[in-house]
Each structure stands twice: as C-alpha cells, then as structure tokens.
Design an enzyme around this catalytic site. Structure first.
Site, PDB file in Angstrom:
ATOM      1  N   LYS A   1       0.815  -1.223   0.000  1.00  0.00           N
ATOM      2  CA  LYS A   1       0.000   0.000   0.000  1.00  0.00           C
ATOM      3  C   LYS A   1       0.842   1.263   0.000  1.00  0.00           C
ATOM      4  O   LYS A   1       0.373   2.318  -0.405  1.00  0.00           O
ATOM      5  CB  LYS A   1      -0.959   0.003   1.203  1.00  0.00           C
ATOM      6  CG  LYS A   1      -2.110  -0.969   1.026  1.00  0.00           C
ATOM      7  CD  LYS A   1      -3.181  -0.749   2.073  1.00  0.00           C
ATOM      8  CE  LYS A   1      -4.347  -1.689   1.877  1.00  0.00           C
ATOM      9  NZ  LYS A   1      -5.277  -1.694   3.005  1.00  0.00           N
ATOM     10  N   LYS A  43      -4.879 -10.580  -6.150  1.00  0.00           N
ATOM     11  CA  LYS A  43      -6.144 -10.855  -5.439  1.00  0.00           C
ATOM     12  C   LYS A  43      -7.208  -9.819  -5.830  1.00  0.00           C
ATOM     13  O   LYS A  43      -6.878  -8.672  -6.163  1.00  0.00           O
ATOM     14  CB  LYS A  43      -5.928 -10.898  -3.923  1.00  0.00           C
ATOM     15  CG  LYS A  43      -5.724  -9.564  -3.298  1.00  0.00           C
ATOM     16  CD  LYS A  43      -5.963  -9.578  -1.789  1.00  0.00           C
ATOM     17  CE  LYS A  43      -5.863  -8.159  -1.283  1.00  0.00           C
ATOM     18  NZ  LYS A  43      -6.280  -7.872   0.022  1.00  0.00           N
ATOM     19  N   LYS A  59     -10.764  -4.188  -3.360  1.00  0.00           N
ATOM     20  CA  LYS A  59     -11.694  -3.048  -3.426  1.00  0.00           C
ATOM     21  C   LYS A  59     -11.046  -1.846  -4.097  1.00  0.00           C
ATOM     22  O   LYS A  59     -11.721  -0.998  -4.649  1.00  0.00           O
ATOM     23  CB  LYS A  59     -12.085  -2.626  -2.001  1.00  0.00           C
ATOM     24  CG  LYS A  59     -13.026  -3.566  -1.297  1.00  0.00           C
ATOM     25  CD  LYS A  59     -13.319  -3.015   0.098  1.00  0.00           C
ATOM     26  CE  LYS A  59     -13.768  -4.095   1.042  1.00  0.00           C
ATOM     27  NZ  LYS A  59     -13.458  -3.842   2.437  1.00  0.00           N
TER      28      LYS A  59
HETATM   29  P1  TYM Z   1     -10.867  -6.074   4.251  1.00  0.00           P
HETATM   30  O1  TYM Z   1     -11.974  -5.119   4.447  1.00  0.00           O
HETATM   31  O2  TYM Z   1      -9.808  -5.736   3.263  1.00  0.00           O
HETATM   32  O3  TYM Z   1     -11.431  -7.483   3.827  1.00  0.00           O
HETATM   33  C1  TYM Z   1     -12.456  -8.091   4.581  1.00  0.00           C
HETATM   34  C2  TYM Z   1     -12.252  -9.595   4.579  1.00  0.00           C
HETATM   35  O4  TYM Z   1     -12.262 -10.096   3.236  1.00  0.00           O
HETATM   36  C3  TYM Z   1     -11.115 -10.900   3.012  1.00  0.00           C
HETATM   37  N1  TYM Z   1     -10.704 -10.723   1.604  1.00  0.00           N
HETATM   38  C4  TYM Z   1     -10.634 -11.725   0.718  1.00  0.00           C
HETATM   39  N2  TYM Z   1     -10.873 -13.041   0.829  1.00  0.00           N
HETATM   40  C5  TYM Z   1     -10.714 -13.800  -0.283  1.00  0.00           C
HETATM   41  N3  TYM Z   1     -10.346 -13.283  -1.497  1.00  0.00           N
HETATM   42  C6  TYM Z   1     -10.086 -11.953  -1.640  1.00  0.00           C
HETATM   43  N4  TYM Z   1      -9.729 -11.454  -2.817  1.00  0.00           N
HETATM   44  C7  TYM Z   1     -10.234 -11.108  -0.494  1.00  0.00           C
HETATM   45  N5  TYM Z   1     -10.087  -9.781  -0.304  1.00  0.00           N
HETATM   46  C8  TYM Z   1     -10.377  -9.571   1.005  1.00  0.00           C
HETATM   47  C9  TYM Z   1     -10.063 -10.349   3.966  1.00  0.00           C
HETATM   48  O5  TYM Z   1      -9.082 -11.325   4.242  1.00  0.00           O
HETATM   49  C10 TYM Z   1     -10.904 -10.025   5.176  1.00  0.00           C
HETATM   50  O6  TYM Z   1     -11.107 -11.179   5.955  1.00  0.00           O
HETATM   51  N6  TYM Z   1      -7.528  -5.963   7.960  1.00  0.00           N
HETATM   52  C11 TYM Z   1      -8.855  -6.417   7.610  1.00  0.00           C
HETATM   53  C12 TYM Z   1      -9.956  -5.802   8.461  1.00  0.00           C
HETATM   54  C13 TYM Z   1      -9.790  -5.985   9.932  1.00  0.00           C
HETATM   55  C14 TYM Z   1      -9.911  -7.194  10.642  1.00  0.00           C
HETATM   56  C15 TYM Z   1      -9.723  -6.858  12.016  1.00  0.00           C
HETATM   57  C16 TYM Z   1     -10.160  -8.518  10.260  1.00  0.00           C
HETATM   58  C17 TYM Z   1      -9.533  -5.006  10.842  1.00  0.00           C
HETATM   59  N7  TYM Z   1      -9.494  -5.538  12.089  1.00  0.00           N
HETATM   60  C18 TYM Z   1      -9.767  -7.841  12.999  1.00  0.00           C
HETATM   61  C19 TYM Z   1     -10.193  -9.477  11.269  1.00  0.00           C
HETATM   62  C20 TYM Z   1     -10.011  -9.152  12.618  1.00  0.00           C
HETATM   63  C21 TYM Z   1      -9.118  -6.045   6.174  1.00  0.00           C
HETATM   64  O7  TYM Z   1      -8.386  -5.353   5.567  1.00  0.00           O
HETATM   65  O8  TYM Z   1     -10.263  -6.477   5.666  1.00  0.00           O
END
Ligand code: TYM
Length: 362
Positions: free
Chosen positions: A146, A227, A230
C-alpha cells in the site's frame, strides 16, 4: 455455560477429563466453566464489499454464528489509514452493516457494531504499540504494497496491524475468520499477545486465524495473478455484492482466461479459469470435478454464461434483503445494541491490560 467448579473436586476433574475428549472444536473449558468459543472479525467500509470478501470471509462469519459467540465489526478506524471522503465513509459504514445482515448475519446470534463507537479499540492499540517494534511492522507485506508508490505513507497505514491486533484481543477471541491475505496480521497479533502475557502476566487470549480451505483468496477477474481488491482501478476486475446483473455479466464475460478452451482446474497454467471455477463452485455448491465433467467439451462461452446466472441468482437474494434493511431504523438499533454489548466486553479486557501494565485505575 456450565460451571464445573461447583461440583466436588474429584467429580469435577473426572467430568472435565471425560468431556475434553468429546469436546467439539467450538467449545472450550475456561477456569472450570464450559463455554462457547468466541469469534471476531471485521471488514473495512471502503467501497462495496466484493465477492472475494464474501466468499473468503463473510460466508465463514455466517457459518460460525451457529456454533460460536461471534463479534463482527465494521472497521472504520482502519479505513481512514487511506484518504476517505467523509460523506462516503458514513454511507459505506452503514452499507457494510446492512450487507452483514443481508448476507445472513443474525443480530440475535452475532454482535454487530462499528469499531469507532467502542473507544477501547484505539486505547488498546496505543498500549500494544508501545510493546511492538518498527522492524516487525516494516515486514508487513500489506504495508509494503500500500505504501509502495507513495512518497510519504501515513503513520496509520504503518501501525494498521496493531489496531487490528487490538480489535481481536479486546474480545478474547479464540478464532478469527479471514481471507488468507490477513495471515501475516494474525501472526503478528499472536506474537503481540504472547509477548504482552510474558511481560505483564496473563492478559490476552492467543487467537487463531480461520481460513477457508478452498477460496481463501479470490483473484482479480482481469488479472488472476492478483487478489480481487476493493481498490482496483478497473471496475471489471471485481464483482461487488451490489452490482447490477448487467455489470456482473460484463465482468465475467471479460474475465481473463487463456488461449485454450478446456475447462480444467490448473492454478499454475490456467489461473483465470481456475479462479472462475472456484467462484462457480462456491456459489453453486458443486465440486470442481463435477464442474469439469459438466463442461467437458463446452468452451468458455457457455461456462461463463452459466456462471453469470449462478452469481446473479445469489446476489439477487442478498440485494433484496439489503434494500429492506439499509434505510430502516432497525439497522441503527442493531448497531446501538452491538455497541453496548461490545463495549462491555472490550472495557473489561482494557482494564485488565491497564492494571497489568501498572496504570492507576480510579
Ligand atoms: P478487508 O476489508 O480488506 O477485507 C475483509 C475480509 O475479506 C477478506 N478478503 C478476501 N478473501 C478472499 N479473497 C479476496 N480477494 C479477499 N479480499 C479480502 C479479507 O481477508 C478479510 O477477511 N484488515 C482487515 C480488516 C480488519 C480485521 C480486524 C479482520 C480489521 N481488524 C480484525 C479481522 C479481525 C481487512 O483489511 O479487511
């Protein structure tokens, strides 16, 4: 919940020994008390949730609420680590909350809340920051990705994984259902919890990540080596849960495949079609080998047309429910109740951590 310590000591030990052998994965014995394990996870309110988020994470959330005590958060504090338009941030936070419910989360079974409504997250993050090292944060691949093309990266982007650790540790979570792009962050959370416990005494539960065995990383439709994300510039690289049937059709029909026409799962040599097979399998419930048989000799056109239909059918149910809930007063009420329940537990853990650190508690 059953308190075994109320039994006489001999009986308590015999019961617990026997029970441990038969215990389901979802239960644990804590201080003589039989309890459900706890799950925690979060999604950022940056743009619409895509099918990668849904298949990699949200579907696990829904499954776990049947057997565990679940806390699911909309992590708005994380999303401001990159610039956000305030009006959009507000709307997207409520969109994600509504999508949680539309995809099957039941507020009677899961606690749903917005991260910034529970101040303990930011406070614990500071306590953990003071017990972590810049070296370990510099190794985080998500930070490297990032910040790569930025002259100067925001500090919050660097300390992002610590706030994530605080989220998880505040709830004594045993299990963290996520996609496999979060593996490194979960490892860091475990390291921080163990380090803190060793230094200041037993404070945090050391959590485990829970990753799908299949579909833990859904790839971008326009480039199956990356991957699905968003932040993608090309809108056809992903399918959002709120996409129209026409947009889904365009995204799938344009999806990168290869110069052959055989529908076969081979991640290395045919990453595009393998990714589409994964998506098809997860939406339809059919196995990969069933799909390979079904489309033997058919060509990519027929396969893609059917995939469009399968995705649109699933999205229709989610979108109908989303429309019902998004503008309702019920949504705000659910988030208020979630905030109350989450705060109660988070504050207890925060007090434990502060006490163990030697802070004066008044
Ligand atoms: P975020 O918002 O980017 O993504 C949310 C969840 O979706 C999963 N994910 C995917 N899974 C499969 N294929 C993909 N292409 C893909 N893109 C995203 C992510 O692994 C995630 O589970 N850091 C986290 C948010 C967070 C969090 C936490 C998660 C903040 N605090 C505590 C768990 C526990 C994130 O960026 O999610």
């Amino acid at each position: 919940m059953f308190d075994f310590s109320r039994l006489n000591k001999g009986l308590e030990k015999r019961c617990l020994d026997k029970l441990k052998r038969f215990l389901y994965d979802e239960w644990m014995i804590n201080g003589g008390v039989l309890m459900m394990k706890r799950a925690f996870s979060g999604v950022q309110p940056t743009g619409n949730i895509h099918i990668g988020n849904y298949l990699g994470a949200l579907r696990q959330f829904v499954e776990l609420q049947e057997t565990m005590d679940c806390f699911y958060c909309i992590v708005d504090l994380h999303s401001i680590t990159v610039p956000q338009d305030p009006k959009e941030l507000y709307e997207h936070s409520l969109d994600v909350a509504a999508l949680y419910i539309a995809t099957g989360l039941d507020p009677k079974k899961s606690t749903i809340f917005i991260q910034s409504t529970v101040p303990a997250h930011a406070e614990l993050a500071w306590l953990l920051q003071c017990n972590s090292y810049t070296g370990e944060l510099s190794r985080m691949t998500q930070f490297k990705d990032k910040s790569r093309n930025q002259e100067s990266a925001p500090t919050g982007l660097f300390t992002y994984p610590i706030l994530m650790a605080a989220d998880i540790l505040l709830y004594d979570a045993n299990v963290v259902p996520v996609g496999n792009d979060q593996k490194q962050h979960i490892e860091l959370t475990r390291d921080l919890a163990i380090r803190f416990n060793n230094k200041f005494g037993e404070t945090f539960v050391v959590p485990e990540g829970k990753f799908n065995t299949f579909g833990a990383r859904i790839m971008a439709l326009d480039d199956p080596t990356k991957k699905m994300s968003k932040s993608a510039e090309n809108p056809f690289s992903l399918i959002s849960l709120l996409d129209t049937p026409q947009k889904v059709k365009k995204s799938i029909m344009r999806a990168t495949t290869d110069s052959e026409s055989e529908i076969r799962y081979d991640e290395e040599n045919k990453p595009g079609i393998s990714n589409l097979l994964t998506i098809y399998s997860l939406f339809s419930g059919l196995s990969i080998s069933d799909l390979e048989k079904k489309y033997e000799g058919c060509g990519y056109g027929t396969f893609k047309k059917d995939l469009v239909e399968i995705i649109n059918e699933s999205l229709k149910d989610i979108q109908d429910r989303y429309q019902e809930i998004r503008k309702s007063d019920e949504l705000i009420q659910i988030l208020k109740e979630g905030k109350e329940k989450a705060s109660e537990i988070a504050n207890q853990t925060l007090i434990r951590a502060k006490k163990n650190l030697g802070f004066v508690l008044l």
